[in-house]
Scaffold this motif. Structure first.
Motif, PDB file in Angstrom:
ATOM      1  N   VAL A  16       0.832  -1.202   0.000  1.00  0.00           N
ATOM      2  CA  VAL A  16       0.000   0.000   0.000  1.00  0.00           C
ATOM      3  C   VAL A  16       0.869   1.255   0.000  1.00  0.00           C
ATOM      4  O   VAL A  16       0.596   2.208  -0.743  1.00  0.00           O
ATOM      5  CB  VAL A  16      -0.957   0.000   1.217  1.00  0.00           C
ATOM      6  CG1 VAL A  16      -1.757   1.275   1.299  1.00  0.00           C
ATOM      7  CG2 VAL A  16      -1.873  -1.203   1.147  1.00  0.00           C
ATOM      8  N   GLY A  17       1.917   1.256   0.776  1.00  0.00           N
ATOM      9  CA  GLY A  17       2.800   2.416   0.830  1.00  0.00           C
ATOM     10  C   GLY A  17       3.459   2.696  -0.505  1.00  0.00           C
ATOM     11  O   GLY A  17       3.569   3.842  -0.937  1.00  0.00           O
ATOM     12  N   TRP A  18       3.889   1.638  -1.199  1.00  0.00           N
ATOM     13  CA  TRP A  18       4.502   1.821  -2.509  1.00  0.00           C
ATOM     14  C   TRP A  18       3.490   2.354  -3.510  1.00  0.00           C
ATOM     15  O   TRP A  18       3.799   3.247  -4.301  1.00  0.00           O
ATOM     16  CB  TRP A  18       5.083   0.499  -2.997  1.00  0.00           C
ATOM     17  CG  TRP A  18       5.770   0.661  -4.315  1.00  0.00           C
ATOM     18  CD1 TRP A  18       7.022   1.148  -4.530  1.00  0.00           C
ATOM     19  CD2 TRP A  18       5.209   0.375  -5.590  1.00  0.00           C
ATOM     20  NE1 TRP A  18       7.286   1.175  -5.865  1.00  0.00           N
ATOM     21  CE2 TRP A  18       6.188   0.700  -6.547  1.00  0.00           C
ATOM     22  CE3 TRP A  18       4.003  -0.127  -6.020  1.00  0.00           C
ATOM     23  CZ2 TRP A  18       5.974   0.533  -7.906  1.00  0.00           C
ATOM     24  CZ3 TRP A  18       3.795  -0.290  -7.370  1.00  0.00           C
ATOM     25  CH2 TRP A  18       4.774   0.033  -8.306  1.00  0.00           C
ATOM     26  N   LEU A  19       2.255   1.842  -3.480  1.00  0.00           N
ATOM     27  CA  LEU A  19       1.228   2.316  -4.401  1.00  0.00           C
ATOM     28  C   LEU A  19       0.852   3.772  -4.142  1.00  0.00           C
ATOM     29  O   LEU A  19       0.566   4.528  -5.074  1.00  0.00           O
ATOM     30  CB  LEU A  19      -0.025   1.436  -4.312  1.00  0.00           C
ATOM     31  CG  LEU A  19       0.093   0.036  -4.898  1.00  0.00           C
ATOM     32  CD1 LEU A  19      -1.167  -0.762  -4.601  1.00  0.00           C
ATOM     33  CD2 LEU A  19       0.357   0.098  -6.385  1.00  0.00           C
ATOM     34  N   LEU A  20       0.835   4.177  -2.881  1.00  0.00           N
ATOM     35  CA  LEU A  20       0.515   5.556  -2.561  1.00  0.00           C
ATOM     36  C   LEU A  20       1.662   6.508  -2.892  1.00  0.00           C
ATOM     37  O   LEU A  20       1.438   7.655  -3.265  1.00  0.00           O
ATOM     38  CB  LEU A  20       0.153   5.691  -1.079  1.00  0.00           C
ATOM     39  CG  LEU A  20      -1.153   5.052  -0.646  1.00  0.00           C
ATOM     40  CD1 LEU A  20      -1.303   5.153   0.857  1.00  0.00           C
ATOM     41  CD2 LEU A  20      -2.324   5.697  -1.347  1.00  0.00           C
ATOM     42  N   TYR A  21       2.885   6.025  -2.773  1.00  0.00           N
ATOM     43  CA  TYR A  21       4.034   6.898  -2.958  1.00  0.00           C
ATOM     44  C   TYR A  21       4.498   6.957  -4.409  1.00  0.00           C
ATOM     45  O   TYR A  21       5.145   7.912  -4.816  1.00  0.00           O
ATOM     46  CB  TYR A  21       5.181   6.436  -2.054  1.00  0.00           C
ATOM     47  CG  TYR A  21       6.266   7.458  -1.892  1.00  0.00           C
ATOM     48  CD1 TYR A  21       6.011   8.650  -1.228  1.00  0.00           C
ATOM     49  CD2 TYR A  21       7.532   7.262  -2.412  1.00  0.00           C
ATOM     50  CE1 TYR A  21       6.985   9.609  -1.074  1.00  0.00           C
ATOM     51  CE2 TYR A  21       8.520   8.216  -2.263  1.00  0.00           C
ATOM     52  CZ  TYR A  21       8.241   9.379  -1.602  1.00  0.00           C
ATOM     53  OH  TYR A  21       9.198  10.332  -1.448  1.00  0.00           O
ATOM     54  N   SER A  22       4.167   5.951  -5.240  1.00  0.00           N
ATOM     55  CA  SER A  22       4.671   5.892  -6.611  1.00  0.00           C
ATOM     56  C   SER A  22       4.215   7.060  -7.483  1.00  0.00           C
ATOM     57  O   SER A  22       5.001   7.513  -8.316  1.00  0.00           O
ATOM     58  CB  SER A  22       4.316   4.558  -7.263  1.00  0.00           C
ATOM     59  OG  SER A  22       2.932   4.389  -7.315  1.00  0.00           O
ATOM     60  N   PRO A  23       2.994   7.596  -7.376  1.00  0.00           N
ATOM     61  CA  PRO A  23       2.671   8.771  -8.204  1.00  0.00           C
ATOM     62  C   PRO A  23       3.567   9.976  -7.899  1.00  0.00           C
ATOM     63  O   PRO A  23       3.926  10.727  -8.804  1.00  0.00           O
ATOM     64  CB  PRO A  23       1.215   9.088  -7.852  1.00  0.00           C
ATOM     65  CG  PRO A  23       0.662   7.821  -7.341  1.00  0.00           C
ATOM     66  CD  PRO A  23       1.803   7.116  -6.685  1.00  0.00           C
ATOM     67  N   PHE A  24       3.968  10.148  -6.639  1.00  0.00           N
ATOM     68  CA  PHE A  24       4.861  11.243  -6.286  1.00  0.00           C
ATOM     69  C   PHE A  24       6.253  11.030  -6.894  1.00  0.00           C
ATOM     70  O   PHE A  24       6.902  11.973  -7.320  1.00  0.00           O
ATOM     71  CB  PHE A  24       4.966  11.399  -4.775  1.00  0.00           C
ATOM     72  CG  PHE A  24       3.670  11.768  -4.136  1.00  0.00           C
ATOM     73  CD1 PHE A  24       3.052  12.972  -4.452  1.00  0.00           C
ATOM     74  CD2 PHE A  24       3.049  10.922  -3.239  1.00  0.00           C
ATOM     75  CE1 PHE A  24       1.848  13.336  -3.869  1.00  0.00           C
ATOM     76  CE2 PHE A  24       1.849  11.267  -2.657  1.00  0.00           C
ATOM     77  CZ  PHE A  24       1.245  12.470  -2.972  1.00  0.00           C
ATOM     78  N   LEU A  25       6.704   9.766  -6.954  1.00  0.00           N
ATOM     79  CA  LEU A  25       7.986   9.478  -7.581  1.00  0.00           C
ATOM     80  C   LEU A  25       7.926   9.768  -9.073  1.00  0.00           C
ATOM     81  O   LEU A  25       8.876  10.297  -9.656  1.00  0.00           O
ATOM     82  CB  LEU A  25       8.378   8.013  -7.346  1.00  0.00           C
ATOM     83  CG  LEU A  25       8.720   7.624  -5.914  1.00  0.00           C
ATOM     84  CD1 LEU A  25       8.971   6.133  -5.823  1.00  0.00           C
ATOM     85  CD2 LEU A  25       9.932   8.393  -5.448  1.00  0.00           C
ATOM     86  N   LEU A  26       6.812   9.436  -9.719  1.00  0.00           N
ATOM     87  CA  LEU A  26       6.647   9.688 -11.141  1.00  0.00           C
ATOM     88  C   LEU A  26       6.659  11.190 -11.428  1.00  0.00           C
ATOM     89  O   LEU A  26       7.304  11.647 -12.377  1.00  0.00           O
ATOM     90  CB  LEU A  26       5.337   9.064 -11.638  1.00  0.00           C
ATOM     91  CG  LEU A  26       5.027   9.240 -13.112  1.00  0.00           C
ATOM     92  CD1 LEU A  26       6.060   8.502 -13.956  1.00  0.00           C
ATOM     93  CD2 LEU A  26       3.634   8.731 -13.420  1.00  0.00           C
ATOM     94  N   LEU A  27       5.975  11.976 -10.610  1.00  0.00           N
ATOM     95  CA  LEU A  27       5.977  13.428 -10.783  1.00  0.00           C
ATOM     96  C   LEU A  27       7.376  14.015 -10.589  1.00  0.00           C
ATOM     97  O   LEU A  27       7.779  14.942 -11.295  1.00  0.00           O
ATOM     98  CB  LEU A  27       4.992  14.073  -9.812  1.00  0.00           C
ATOM     99  CG  LEU A  27       3.516  13.871 -10.124  1.00  0.00           C
ATOM    100  CD1 LEU A  27       2.661  14.435  -8.999  1.00  0.00           C
ATOM    101  CD2 LEU A  27       3.159  14.522 -11.435  1.00  0.00           C
TER     102      LEU A  27
END
Length: 134
Positions: free
Chosen positions: A116-127
């Motif tokens: 869950v943490g990776w899924l929530l944090y991945s859009p911020f990494l992409l940006l």
């Protein structure tokens, strides 16, 4: 983990999770009143176990929180008197307003759950990657 969770709080979190699941299932099954009522009971009992009686009472009765607690309780009442669609709308609004104080703490806990943490944090990494590349 920066937050220590004892066994009682784990039970409260589990009850809240089950309440959210039953509420979601009740909405999916065309606003089934029984599942929605069960979800409400489980969510409220989970909040009471997680926060304690006194803190829960203060959360719902504090003057600053009336804007969220009144619609939340009206939504529960509407579900019990056979108006599930209006009840869910009131509950969602009340929950967002009432529990908005806890969003930063919940964000920290959710980021630490492996998938869950990776899924929530991945859009911020992409940006962040997009900002660097431009």
């Amino acid at each position: 983990m920066p937050y220590e969770i004892d066994e009682i709080k784990k039970i409260g979190i589990g009850l809240i999770g089950c309440g959210i699941f039953f509420t979601f299932l009740g909405v999916i099954l065309f606003f089934d009143r029984g599942l929605l009522a069960l979800g409400n009971i489980l969510c409220l009992s989970g909040v009471v176990i997680l926060l304690g009686w006194r803190s829960t009472w203060q959360l719902f009765t504090r003057k600053a929180n009336f804007k969220g607690s009144v619609p939340f309780l009206v939504g529960i009442f509407l579900i019990f008197v056979r108006w599930p669609i209006a009840g869910i709308i009131f509950e969602i609004y009340g929950s967002i307003v009432l529990f908005s104080v806890f969003w930063p703490s919940m964000k920290v806990v959710l980021y630490q759950i492996p998938v869950v943490g990776w899924l929530l944090y991945s859009p911020f990494l992409l940006l962040e990657r997009l900002k660097r590349s431009s």
